[in-house]
Design an enzyme around this catalytic site. Structure first.
Site, PDB file in Angstrom:
ATOM      1  N   GLU A 261       6.318  65.072  33.445  1.00  0.00           N
ATOM      2  CA  GLU A 261       6.085  66.056  31.938  1.00  0.00           C
ATOM      3  C   GLU A 261       4.520  66.039  32.122  1.00  0.00           C
ATOM      4  O   GLU A 261       3.829  65.006  32.236  1.00  0.00           O
ATOM      5  CB  GLU A 261       6.252  65.466  30.814  1.00  0.00           C
ATOM      6  CG  GLU A 261       7.661  65.941  30.378  1.00  0.00           C
ATOM      7  CD  GLU A 261       7.829  65.391  28.914  1.00  0.00           C
ATOM      8  OE1 GLU A 261       7.279  66.223  27.657  1.00  0.00           O
ATOM      9  OE2 GLU A 261       8.539  64.271  28.734  1.00  0.00           O
ATOM     10  N   ARG A 476      13.477  50.927  36.740  1.00  0.00           N
ATOM     11  CA  ARG A 476      12.305  51.451  36.352  1.00  0.00           C
ATOM     12  C   ARG A 476      11.151  50.299  36.579  1.00  0.00           C
ATOM     13  O   ARG A 476      11.429  49.079  36.538  1.00  0.00           O
ATOM     14  CB  ARG A 476      12.439  51.617  34.713  1.00  0.00           C
ATOM     15  CG  ARG A 476      11.096  52.373  34.250  1.00  0.00           C
ATOM     16  CD  ARG A 476      11.357  52.037  32.654  1.00  0.00           C
ATOM     17  NE  ARG A 476      10.131  52.170  32.154  1.00  0.00           N
ATOM     18  CZ  ARG A 476       9.741  53.499  31.310  1.00  0.00           C
ATOM     19  NH1 ARG A 476      10.671  54.590  31.265  1.00  0.00           N
ATOM     20  NH2 ARG A 476       8.607  53.545  30.698  1.00  0.00           N
ATOM     21  N   LYS A 486       1.190  56.944  26.803  1.00  0.00           N
ATOM     22  CA  LYS A 486       0.238  57.996  26.543  1.00  0.00           C
ATOM     23  C   LYS A 486      -0.409  57.571  25.341  1.00  0.00           C
ATOM     24  O   LYS A 486      -1.740  57.405  25.115  1.00  0.00           O
ATOM     25  CB  LYS A 486       0.808  59.218  26.620  1.00  0.00           C
ATOM     26  CG  LYS A 486      -0.128  60.274  26.711  1.00  0.00           C
ATOM     27  CD  LYS A 486       0.694  61.513  26.748  1.00  0.00           C
ATOM     28  CE  LYS A 486       1.626  61.615  25.815  1.00  0.00           C
ATOM     29  NZ  LYS A 486       2.728  62.029  25.754  1.00  0.00           N
TER      30      LYS A 486
END
Lengths: 764, 669
Positions: A261, A476, A486
């Site tokens: 993204e 992951r 973020k």
């Protein structure tokens, strides 16, 4: 018949039955198999065993063939493991309309019975071929391979019978075992090594880490076009045609994609995704797309787009093509209309707060008429609803039990690519798989959390009737001692704990690059993680070790003194400064050399001198001399000159050539006529391994900051670093690896400490 | 004041100054539209940011909505559009349509999740109108209807049309119209006449009548002519730009035999016009020769070829025949008060060639046993574009014609008035036109207006006693005769001057024929009966025309001129004290809704029903409310101005209805 009875009838032990009962779906399946097998033939232990194996080994999407296979097993036409394996393979290979019973029977040897005479003849034939060796080695002879050779002649021969026959014929040939036959042969351990060529051995001893490509060559993903053979893949009546078309378009090439993204900065976790996607394509001569998953109009900023591309390229990968999810908005919209028309999607008016959380109430709008949803969806698109007043939801359930995921929601926000065209935007759930399909991705590789979305992924592609890629998941990657979210990084910046997104204390990719981590090291690090499904949390030390491995063989050496102590050589033997030649990389002559200046005034690391003697201290003391690296001199303290406060101002020393006789206990780095540089030393940003874990850090990650994480020093470095480029890396001998920071000015270089020479033991 | 206090005050002042500065800079930024810049300065408080964001979103949404409105533009019918009350100062208001719009909007805002809710507004016994939407809506939303009604009621935006509303029964919303608004509308009716409701003007091309040259018009043409004329008048009244086309059959193969016959009978036709008195007989003669005389037939074919290749002599012969025919048609149109622009099939010859070429080039034609046909989705049978002999067909000319009407005439609304037997043909035609692309349904509206056949009183096809098709001229003549008889039976010949009598006779004759046609559901077959249409009772033109003359005479007998009535009206003081006055006023103001409804489906009979309703309601009014009071001697004692205004308004509305139906009115009868 009770379920337990049914399981027992397969010949399972009581213990095994107990275990099986815990697996509900398997129990149901096996019970069903038993029902199907009833009355088709005798359900003995051998048949039962095969039926059990059938139930556990046949992938779900091939269960349409289950009755057929059960029949063959129950009628004892498939009566051994080998036949069953062949049968399952055949079913997988002919999943679609190309199934032909005659071919099937031939492929799995259904009903083939091998007579004892045939076995005898075949065994005799094989033994005759090896007769001499057998006679020589007698019972030392390994009869194992003979089995295979017999099976090659008689594919469906019963292995037990073959084994018996081989043993019998060997016995006939050799007679009973004698005493010497019972002696165990001595194993010749070195035998293998001798066969290896010299060169290979040398290579082996050199430290060679496994590269990503090497790793990904060993991965067993499906081959392009074999989508239907993978676990959980859903086969529809169109699958065959769609796969054919897909192969025509891709030319049977592997296609992957890296779909971030574009709303933030890439971090170490993304490095794994980049490596796996680009690496897998590279390892298979395929192509990998960089797709900006820009479905959410709120957050995209140009700098993120550029940053992502830069990082991918920095890691050494080149996207086959850069695409955007938003390129497909029109197509996605049309497919949404198709879904409504098929009654697979509907417009819902539940408020976001109503459907949030665990087990929300089902939508009262689920069964509304198709024409109504069509009209309302149109109204959504035309701005007739406010944000939150309507969504488009898919009629499917996610594995985790979430009902009817949202496909479209209203946002009165312009999109950076489509401008003000849309006020409805598709969700990740809806967009992702359809974009994969549009790009004809063969392997949709994603992290383990998305396993729960796999079935909806397949459902959606099939609902729209388009090519369905295969999703594979890997674990992951998380890191200790850092945060990657973020929002949290933004907080760290705004609170002044770090300077920017690329502050070297962070684990964003731009931060790692700035700190001096080579891309190669990051890639190698990812390769060491492998492709397991487990979620892993890595200690930064593991990554740093990979960095050292790379820098050790690539970075040029330099001498730097971080806390300088002036030393004046009173008997300096030369007139004026002299040049000293230093190898760029010791032990690697091809890397060349550089020169440093040696003069009567030198600086040494203040910790390399100690006034008070101490056991084990091997460097300079008033009574202990020390060697100066590379210049061939040892120095000895003449006088400790003090300043007004009583501290050491400088040392006066004498020097002597190093000889075999006066070898010092150690050599230290030094500088003379040095460059004044800024050096930034870093420690972990957080005190605890998991700063986000409230049980360890109850006050939140901001309370766990290590206030000493940055230490700026004014250091002296030898002249060889003069004119160094930004990001150029050096090993400051005896200190660590350093990289030139972008803050550097021509007359004031700034160095970031990348990693120490050895694992940092200061903190754990 | 102590030092500490002073310091505190000082600090407070500094703070306040800072705050004032902050506010000033916020305000400044807001005024100059640079509010976003504030955020970076950290000067924006949360409330302001939220409002700015919301504003941004609303702007975005407005933009999307506006674009959508522009997209659907012309398609939104008046009934969905609520217009500002200002609009109706000079124009009649489609009250029902406005109410529907107002309630749709109310429902939309009360229940945004409801899809295309049915907004039914009905006349109410208890109030003026009633909205019943809450029932159906409550059912689909699974809610209590009364609650739903309440919520809708509360969501209705104030509008000068509505005086008040209340909730009754399980959720009916009663609507009471505003008397001031009605008063103003009624006043306008008298002062300004009947005005059309607001409409978006379109270019309308209407094709009707369309007889064949050299053949006589028969009763079948009557319907197309009468219906077409009425629709055309309505369109013109609403403000559309109307082109009335007479699509004459002037290019068929019959011209071969006609010209061949002309050559034999009037060899010098090229120089002097042939004196053909009866084209019908001429046609029959040539037809007999064509069927029996082989060499003549051959010549006839050659003549067709020559005509189509524009041989001057043949063209001349063709023109002569057309002229004779057209003159005959003109006579009929004059009698019926019909206006048409002649544009025959011949007009499209070159356009047919063009369209055949372009269809071929576009690959839309398929070979079928030598013919070239065109298929389209939604049409069961194909159009035959080119015959096996290379000739064109009606399909070809209709395609070329439609294209011409859209592309050259810039038609936005095409109307074809033909018998129902051609429905299939038009369906195919529209589908093909859509496929070719010149007909885009979202931009162009096309309607085929089909009608049933005319039946005799025996419910069989309308024929003469000898079994022949009834000539239109004969029918009209009979009408005049029957009308005259009827009027004489009523002794109108004694009450009227000769001139007045003739005018009444014609008006009744043609009016009855037209009204009988227009007052029936056109899609059905209708029974032609002079007896019924000339009845002076019930829903007939005869009765209604008479009723109108009676209304007109009210003021006249009171000695009030129409100018005086207008002056009365201009005072704007019409009161509706009596319920029948109120009912009449409301009925008169329904006209715009009736007209708009006709534009939806192009059925004219609701207009006739409305006209009849007006006369009935007027009778109720007249029976209950004295307009002119007389004493026993017949002397006028009181004139009720108020009611004379209502009479005048009624007359105006009826007059307009007659006009729209194509019927002439008379002042005396």
């Amino acid at each position: 018949m009770e379920v337990t009875e049914k399981l027992k009838s397969l010949g399972l032990s009581d213990q095994k039955v107990k275990e099986t009962l815990k697996n509900e779906s398997l129990t149901v399946l096996l019970a069903d198999i038993v029902d199907q097998a009833q009355g088709k033939g005798e359900l003995n232990k051998s048949v039962g065993n095969l039926l059990y194996n059938l139930g556990t080994k046949l992938p779900r999407q091939f269960h349409t063939r289950l009755p057929l296979l059960v029949e063959y097993v129950a009628r004892a036409q498939i009566n051994q493991e080998a036949k069953l394996t062949a049968a399952i393979k055949f079913v997988q290979d002919h999943a679609m309309k190309d199934f032909n019973t005659a071919d099937f029977e031939k492929a799995c040897g259904a009903g083939v019975e091998v007579s004892q005479d045939e076995i005898e003849a075949a065994v005799a034939q094989v033994i005759k071929k090896h007769k001499e060796v057998i006679l020589k080695q007698r019972y030392q002879y390994n009869t194992g391979p003979l089995m295979g050779q017999v099976r090659a002649i008689l594919q469906w021969a019963d292995s037990r019978k073959v084994k018996e026959e081989i043993d019998l014929q060997i016995l006939t040939l050799l007679g009973p075992k004698k005493e010497e036959d019972l002696v165990k042969p001595v194993k010749k351990k070195t035998e293998k090594k001798e066969n290896k060529p010299e060169v290979a051995q040398v290579q082996h001893t050199e430290k060679q880490s496994l590269t990503m490509t090497d790793l990904l060559k060993t991965v067993h993903f499906h081959a392009p076009g074999q989508n239907h053979q993978t676990e959980g893949y859903v086969i529809t009546e169109n699958t065959s045609r769609l796969l054919q078309e897909h192969l025509k378009i891709t030319g049977v090439q592997v296609r992957t994609r890296f779909p971030p993204e574009p709303n933030g900065i890439l971090h170490i976790g993304h490095a794994k995704a980049i490596n796996i996607n680009f690496g897998y394509a590279a390892a298979n001569n395929g192509m990998c797309f960089l797709r900006y998953d820009d479905t959410n109009p709120e957050k995209e900023e140009e700098k993120f787009f550029v940053g992502i591309k830069n990082m991918v390229e920095w890691l050494g990968y080149k996207p086959h093509q850069i695409t955007h999810s938003s390129d497909n908005f029109q197509q996605l919209y049309e497919w949404a209309v198709t879904l409504i028309k098929k009654d697979l999607a509907y417009v819902c008016h539940q408020r976001p707060e109503e459907v949030r959380g665990h087990d929300p109430p089902p939508s009262p709008w689920r069964e509304r008429p198709i024409h109504e949803s069509l009209q309302l969806f149109e109204d959504m698109k035309n701005g007739k609803f406010d944000e939150g007043e309507a969504t488009l939801r898919l009629k499917t359930m996610l594995e985790e039990g979430k009902m009817d995921p949202v496909a479209y929601r209203i946002k009165f926000i312009a999109h950076h690519r489509t401008g003000d065209t849309w006020c409805i935007y598709p969700t990740y759930d809806y967009t992702h798989c359809l974009c994969d399909s549009i790009e004809h991705i063969t392997h949709s590789l994603c992290t383990k959390e998305f396993q729960a979305r796999r079935s909806s992924y397949y459902w959606l592609c099939n609902a729209v009737d388009i090519y369905c890629p295969v999703q594979w998941e890997y674990g992951r990657l998380n890191m200790y001692y850092t945060v990657v979210s973020k929002r949290k990084i933004a907080k760290l910046i705004s609170e002044g704990f770090v300077r920017d997104w690329d502050d070297p204390r962070l684990f964003t990719l731009s931060a790692l690059r700035r700190r001096g981590f080579p891309a190669e090291a990051i890639n190698n690090f990812c390769a060491t993680l492998g492709l397991t499904g487990a979620q892993i949390i890595i200690h930064p030390d593991a990554l740093e070790a990979c960095v050292r491995d790379v820098l050790n063989v690539t970075s040029h050496r330099a001498m730097a003194v971080l806390n300088p102590l002036k030393v004046i050589i009173t008997n300096y033997p030369n007139k004026g400064p002299t040049n000293v030649t230093v190898p760029n990389i010791p032990g690697n002559d091809s890397a060349g050399t550089h020169t440093v200046i040696f003069d009567e005034e030198v600086w040494i690391e203040s910790s390399d001198f100690q006034e008070v003697e101490e056991k084990g201290y091997r460097r300079l003391t008033p009574s202990q001399s020390v060697g100066l690296r590379h210049c061939g001199y040892i120095i000895q303290v003449q006088e400790v000159v003090r300043n007004a406060q009583g501290g050491i101002d400088h040392l006066k020393v004498t020097c002597h050539k190093t000889t075999d006789a006066n070898k010092p206990k150690s050599f230290i780095q030094w500088v003379s006529k040095p460059l004044k540089c800024e050096v930034r030393l870093y420690e972990r940003l957080f005190n605890h391994k998991s700063p986000e874990d409230p049980s360890v850090v109850p006050g939140g990650f901001l309370t766990d900051i290590n206030t000493n994480s940055l230490n700026v020093l004014s250091a002296l470095v030898d002249v060889s670093v003069k004119g160094a480029q930004v990001l150029q890396k050096f090993q400051f001998e005896r200190s660590g690896y350093f990289s030139v920071d972008p803050d550097s000015m021509p007359d004031n270089l700034v160095f970031n400490c990348t990693v120490g020479l050895k694992e940092d033991k200061r903190k754990v | 004041m102590s030092e500490a206090e002073l310091r505190q005050h000082h600090l407070r002042v500094v703070k306040m100054e800072e705050e004032a500065e902050r506010l000033a800079s916020s305000l400044g930024a807001l005024m100059t539209g640079t509010a976003e810049a504030l955020e970076t300065k950290g000067l924006v408080d949360k409330e302001l940011t939220d409002l700015l964001n919301e504003n941004k979103k609303l702007k975005y949404r407005t933009n999307i909505l506006k674009r959508r409105v522009a997209q659907i533009g012309g398609k939104s019918s008046n009934s969905d559009t609520i217009l500002s009350p200002e609009t109706f100062k000079d124009q009649m208001c489609n009250i029902l349509g406005q109410l529907e719009g107002i309630f749709s909007r109310a429902i939309q805002s009360a229940y945004p999740e409801a899809t295309s809710p049915v907004v039914q507004i009905q006349l109410s016994k208890h109030a003026d109108y009633q909205c019943n939407a809450a029932m159906a809506l409550a059912k689909s939303l699974k809610k209590n209807p009364r609650e739903v009604g309440e919520k809708i009621l509360n969501s209705v935006a104030t509008n000068p049309l509505i005086a008040k509303m209340d909730l009754s029964g399980p959720g009916f919303i009663n609507v009471y119209l505003n008397q001031d608004f009605i008063r103003q509308q009624v006043t306008n009716l008298v002062v300004k006449g009947v005005t059309p409701p607001p409409t978006t003007p379109l270019r309308v091309v209407i094709d009707f009548s369309s007889p064949n040259i050299a053949k006589e018009m028969h009763v079948g043409h009557l319907r197309s002519t009468v219906i077409g004329e009425s629709i055309a008048r309505l369109m013109e009244f609403l403000g559309h730009d109307v082109l009335r086309l007479n699509h004459l059959g002037d290019w068929g193969t019959q011209f071969g035999m006609l010209i061949a016959h002309l050559e034999d009978k009037f060899p010098n036709f090229a120089t002097s016009s042939p004196p053909i008195s009866d084209l019908q007989t001429f046609y029959k003669e040539s037809k007999v020769r064509f069927d029996e005389d082989e060499p003549f037939k051959k010549r006839a074919y050659q003549a067709v070829v020559k005509l189509q290749s524009h041989d001057p002599k043949h063209i001349k012969g063709w023109e002569e025949i057309c002229d004779i025919s057209k003159k005959e048609f003109k006579k009929v149109y004059k009698r019926l008060g019909v206006v048409l622009v002649d544009r025959g099939e011949s007009f499209y010859q070159s356009r047919m060639e063009d369209i055949v070429k372009s269809l071929g080039a576009a690959g839309m034609l398929e070979e079928d046993e030598g013919r070239k046909v065109m298929f389209a989705e939604g049409a069961d049978i194909p159009l035959t574009i080119v015959k096996s002999d290379g000739g064109f067909t009606y399909d070809t000319s209709d395609m070329a014609c439609m294209k011409q009407r859209i592309e050259e005439e810039r038609g936005q609304w095409l109307i074809y008035v033909t018998d129902a037997g051609q429905s299939q043909h038009f369906k195919t035609l529209f589908a093909c036109a859509k496929k070719v692309g010149f007909y885009a349904p979202d931009r162009i509206r096309i309607n085929h207006v089909p009608f049933g056949v005319v039946l005799g009183e025996d419910k069989k096809k309308f024929k003469t006693r000898s079994g022949e098709t009834v000539r239109l001229v004969d029918l009209l003549d009979e009408g005049l005769q029957r009308s005259e008889e009827k009027l004489k039976e009523k002794e109108r010949d004694k009450a009227l001057t000769q001139e007045e009598f003739i005018r009444a006779r014609d008006a009744v004759a043609y009016g009855c024929i037209k009204y009988a046609d227009l007052s029936h559901d056109r899609a059905r077959d209708y029974i032609f009966s002079f007896d019924r249409m000339l009845d002076f009772r019930g829903n007939t033109a005869a009765y209604l025309l008479y009723a109108l003359t009676r209304i007109r005479s009210i003021a006249r007998t009171a000695g009030v001129s129409s100018e005086e009535v207008v002056t009365m009206a201009q005072k704007g003081t019409v009161e509706f004290d009596h319920e029948k006055e109120w009912k009449l006023a409301r009925t008169l103001l329904k006209l715009p809704d009736v007209l708009i409804r006709i534009t939806d489906d192009l059925y004219t009979h609701p207009l006739c029903e409305y006209l009849y309703e007006v006369s009935t309601v007027f009778t109720e009014f007249y029976d209950n409310c004295y307009c002119v009071e007389k004493d026993s001697s017949g002397k006028i004692v009181k004139i009720n101005n108020n009611r004379l205004v209502l009479c005048e308004a009624t007359a105006a509305v009826m007059e307009k209805c007659f006009f729209l139906l194509g019927i002439n009115t008379v002042s005396k009868m």
